[in-house]
Design an enzyme around this catalytic site. Structure first.
Site, PDB file in Angstrom:
ATOM      1  N   THR A 155      27.980  29.910  37.081  1.00 54.12           N
ATOM      2  CA  THR A 155      27.571  29.439  38.420  1.00 54.12           C
ATOM      3  C   THR A 155      26.821  30.568  39.058  1.00 54.12           C
ATOM      4  OG1 THR A 155      28.154  28.351  40.470  1.00 54.12           O
ATOM      5  CG2 THR A 155      29.711  29.891  39.682  1.00 54.12           C
TER       6      THR A 155
ATOM      7  N   ASN B 222      40.865  31.170  42.309  1.00 54.32           N
ATOM      8  CA  ASN B 222      40.530  29.941  41.594  1.00 54.32           C
ATOM      9  C   ASN B 222      41.638  28.892  41.612  1.00 54.32           C
ATOM     10  OD1 ASN B 222      37.752  30.120  40.185  1.00 54.32           O
ATOM     11  ND2 ASN B 222      38.623  32.155  40.015  1.00 54.32           N
TER      12      ASN B 222
ATOM     13  N   THR C 200      28.721  32.097  47.519  1.00 55.05           N
ATOM     14  CA  THR C 200      29.935  31.264  47.616  1.00 55.05           C
ATOM     15  C   THR C 200      31.140  32.195  47.713  1.00 55.05           C
ATOM     16  OG1 THR C 200      29.905  30.981  45.195  1.00 55.05           O
ATOM     17  CG2 THR C 200      28.986  29.201  46.535  1.00 55.05           C
TER      18      THR C 200
ATOM     19  N   LYS D  70      23.174  35.083  43.187  1.00 55.23           N
ATOM     20  CA  LYS D  70      24.559  34.841  43.555  1.00 55.23           C
ATOM     21  C   LYS D  70      25.346  34.573  42.283  1.00 55.23           C
ATOM     22  CE  LYS D  70      26.762  31.533  44.004  1.00 55.23           C
ATOM     23  NZ  LYS D  70      27.797  30.802  43.170  1.00 55.23           N
TER      24      LYS D  70
ATOM     25  N   GLU E 165      34.969  37.455  40.591  1.00 56.33           N
ATOM     26  CA  GLU E 165      36.061  37.078  41.495  1.00 56.33           C
ATOM     27  C   GLU E 165      37.294  37.930  41.236  1.00 56.33           C
ATOM     28  OE1 GLU E 165      34.833  32.428  42.292  1.00 56.33           O
ATOM     29  OE2 GLU E 165      36.216  32.914  40.661  1.00 56.33           O
TER      30      GLU E 165
END
Length: 400
Positions: free
Chosen positions: A187, A395, A150, A176, A273
């Site tokens: 996630t 985000n 993602t 992932k 991220e």
């Protein structure tokens, strides 16, 4: 490539008897977003799943499926849409995926695992899913490792060769995860394949044990997702007698599986991220393993520690205050702290160090924080990343 007397890390490829394929079916704008993994024979399966109470439909169904027989032969996976918080429709769509895959492969639906990751609250466009399933073929392609990504910037893959009962075997894993990472599971999706034969009642407890010291010891942002899942498939096509804890080669298999899980966990943490640095926390000499693990994970999870590391600020006060906020038991007067190789705290008091030198060391892309409690014989380890402006940017606009 990494080689020891027990194993060799190789270029990524599937173990014997595994095949896959991946497609772009329009869930994402351009990138691969859909695919499957298939074993020639039913494989012994083990899984670890999210602890979030809003468990996504595919995760819940796969957990139910694996717990009944500890067998899987295929996994269907998509990115972009999580199929989470989608009610009865989400559950129906998972059953449809299982049925369609089973019919295409001529296997039982209860041998099909389903995994999804992406935006929570959106239903799968089943017309695209059905069309994608019709297009899938069985190949040696490893593109599935890209299709599950993602916001990830990098693939997370590893293959290791080793010997069991004199036969060369392989474990290959891919994962992932970039944001919403705080496993007790996150996630995060991870799939481990091996051609080793492992007894049903051996693989599950082993995966659970090793997950606790690998995937469950990483954090990016402290948020646990609804879709987390680690699945391990062992199809036995290497031809060995099924391993149990009493088998002479059990420890070798455990060592290699631990390596694979740890490497994937570290890759997830490093690709957080917006992250620029992988952070490893090592806690030494705790009174018990639980405390050691908890302190290590608290350190890599602290927003204040993470931002200090992003700014290359050797502010050890943030580390020691994080330790003090944990429920762990230790002597607060005997703590040593090192930032990389530099001693910054000795016996819970400031040590003399060159701030500029330590700050420069914090500009590298791998940072090691070591805490010696001098209070026991147990160690713990955890991995995380720095917290950057880019994390907020990613985000703040994720769903749009």
């Amino acid at each position: 490539m990494t080689t020891t007397k027990n194993f060799t890390e190789t270029d990524f490829e599937w173990p014997k008897g595994f095949y896959s394929d991946a497609k772009h079916i329009g869930l994402k704008h351009k990138k691969l977003d859909f695919g499957w993994l298939y074993s020639e024979v039913p494989a012994t399966a083990a899984g670890v799943y999210t602890t979030n109470k809003f468990c996504a439909a595919p995760t819940a169904k796969t957990k139910e499926t694996v717990s009944k027989s500890h067998k899987l032969q295929a996994i269907i996976a998509n990115s972009a849409i999580a199929n989470s918080c989608t009610g009865l429709q989400g559950e129906k769509d998972v059953l449809t995926e299982q049925t369609l895959i089973a019919e295409k492969l001529n296997i039982k639906p209860e041998l099909v695992g389903v995994a999804s990751t992406g935006l929570i609250g959106a239903c799968l466009p089943m017309d695209k899913i059905e069309k994608g399933i019709a297009e899938l073929t069985l190949t040696s392609s490893t593109e599935l490792t890209k299709a599950i990504l993602t916001t990830d910037k990098k693939q997370k893959i590893i293959s290791v060769d080793f010997k069991i009962q004199g036969t060369t075997c392989k474990i290959s894993g891919f994962a992932k995860g970039s944001g919403m990472i705080h496993p007790k599971m996150a996630t995060m999706l991870a799939f481990i394949t091996t051609d080793v034969a492992v007894a049903d009642d051996t693989l599950q407890p082993l995966l659970s044990e090793l997950t606790d010291v690998t995937f469950n010891q990483i954090t990016v942002d402290g948020d646990t997702s609804t879709n987390d899942m680690v699945l391990t498939l062992a199809n036995g096509m290497a031809g060995n007698k099924p391993l149990t804890k009493a088998s002479p080669d059990y420890q070798t298999f455990k060592e290699v599986l631990h390596l694979v899980l740890q490497k994937l966990a570290q890759k997830i943490a490093a690709d957080g991220e917006g992250a620029t640095k992988l952070v490893e926390a090592n806690v030494l000499a705790a009174q018990n393993k639980t405390d050691a693990q908890a302190i290590a994970k608290a350190i890599v999870g602290s927003s204040l520690v993470k931002t200090a590391l992003f700014g290359a600020d050797p502010n050890w006060g943030r580390i020691i205050s994080t330790i003090g906020a944990t429920p762990a038991t230790y002597n607060p007067q005997t703590i040593d702290i090192k930032i990389n190789e530099f001693l910054v705290v000795k016996q819970s008091l400031a040590a003399i160090f060159d701030k500029d030198e330590v700050s420069n060391s914090l500009k590298q892309d791998m940072i090691t924080l070591t805490v010696d409690l001098h209070d026991g014989q147990y160690d713990g380890q955890a991995w995380g990343c720095d917290l950057t402006y880019e994390y907020v940017k990613i985000n703040a606009t994720y769903s749009s």
